[in-house]
Scaffold this active site. Sequence first.
Site, PDB file in Angstrom:
ATOM      1  N   SER A 127      34.030  34.771  41.772  1.00  0.00           N
ATOM      2  CA  SER A 127      35.244  35.586  41.763  1.00  0.00           C
ATOM      3  C   SER A 127      35.327  36.380  43.076  1.00  0.00           C
ATOM      4  O   SER A 127      35.241  35.797  44.150  1.00  0.00           O
ATOM      5  CB  SER A 127      35.256  36.495  40.530  1.00  0.00           C
ATOM      6  N   ASP A 173      42.160  27.976  35.771  1.00  0.00           N
ATOM      7  CA  ASP A 173      42.117  29.286  36.438  1.00  0.00           C
ATOM      8  C   ASP A 173      43.447  29.537  37.144  1.00  0.00           C
ATOM      9  O   ASP A 173      43.833  28.787  38.039  1.00  0.00           O
ATOM     10  CB  ASP A 173      40.968  29.292  37.454  1.00  0.00           C
ATOM     11  N   HIS A 198      39.703  31.670  34.536  1.00  0.00           N
ATOM     12  CA  HIS A 198      38.892  32.268  35.593  1.00  0.00           C
ATOM     13  C   HIS A 198      37.522  32.709  35.090  1.00  0.00           C
ATOM     14  O   HIS A 198      36.527  32.623  35.810  1.00  0.00           O
ATOM     15  CB  HIS A 198      39.638  33.464  36.197  1.00  0.00           C
TER      16      HIS A 198
END
Length: 380
Positions: free
Chosen positions: A154, A326, A359
């Site tokens: 991330s 995502d 995600h």
Amino acid sequence: MASDQTHEFIPPGSRFHALPSPFPMKRGGALHGARVAYETWGALDAQRGNAVLIVTGLSPDAHAAASAADPQPGWWEAMLGPGKPIDSDRWFVICVNSLGSCKGSTGPASVDPATGAPYRLSFPEVSIEDIADAAAEVVRGLGIERLACVIGNSMGGMTALALLSRHPGIARSHINISGSARALPFSIAVRSLQREAIRLDPNWNHGDYDDATYPESGMRIARKLGVITYRSALEWDGRFGRVRLDESHVLGDGVGEDPFGLEFQVESYLEGHARRFVRRFDPNCYLYLSRSMDWFDLAEHAGGDVLAGLAKIRVERAVAIGASTDILFPVQQQEEVAEGLARGGAQAEFIGMDSPQGHDAFLVDFDRFGPAVRGFLDHL
């Protein structure tokens, strides 16, 4: 006026590395007497060549897994430890808490040594590059000249790329998980709304709050917006459908007393998740770190060409891993990372996962992400 109370949440196993003083910041200003919190697992070999660095997303602390210093499970417990994909029997693993956070590293919630009060909004603007430079100081402070691998997920995927770009030769290889080389308009827009929710809460008070006057509503809304984007529409539908609550399960005042209150299970989930988060992360730190992602663009010094920016990075091997669902860091961005690093001479690969969890898949879908990480590290 708020009190001088700080909102730091430091895991008991944290260790600390003092940063050079002054520590210059990319967008101006400098920190004095700053530190970075970190934890380690495993042992360095005689050549100091088996070190792996993990740099994190926005909210995690340095406690990625249980250790002798802190036996509580960490946020990446299934991935890190003896015999696990990031095998601490083989690797000396370091996880750092981001500069600007409230989990042990110096940030807006920390005490400014010049005033004896929390920095709040007097803290210098934080960039991803600053976070990367602080992580590099920890690595060097541990006597490590070159990492075997840097792993970023991330926001940490951004931090890892900044680290490799700004500190050539610091790592032989790289695993980029659900990360990117720059922020895209959709993710910028979402984070902008999150920050607006915090800033418009009257209790935020231009960053001057304490436990009694805490911007809880703003933080709850910000966290809900984030959680919605961390998972996929497919997962929301599969987990909750259109199931309604009965009054015995309603949080707060209840449906009957608030005709526009919680009615569906998905609403209750978001509310419960937000309530658990809001008092465990400092709002000003949230603002600073959120904005650092929006600013990041590896094309900044490559004529606006992000692939050219990536191609300037020199690593031997790399893999970029992402989830097809995502929406916050879409798989096109991981494909871009792999392509750009390959242009720079790396043996680079992209692995797309058909995970329904969006995600956050790297935090929950270990059946898919674990083998991919293990396979890469086993061949180093």
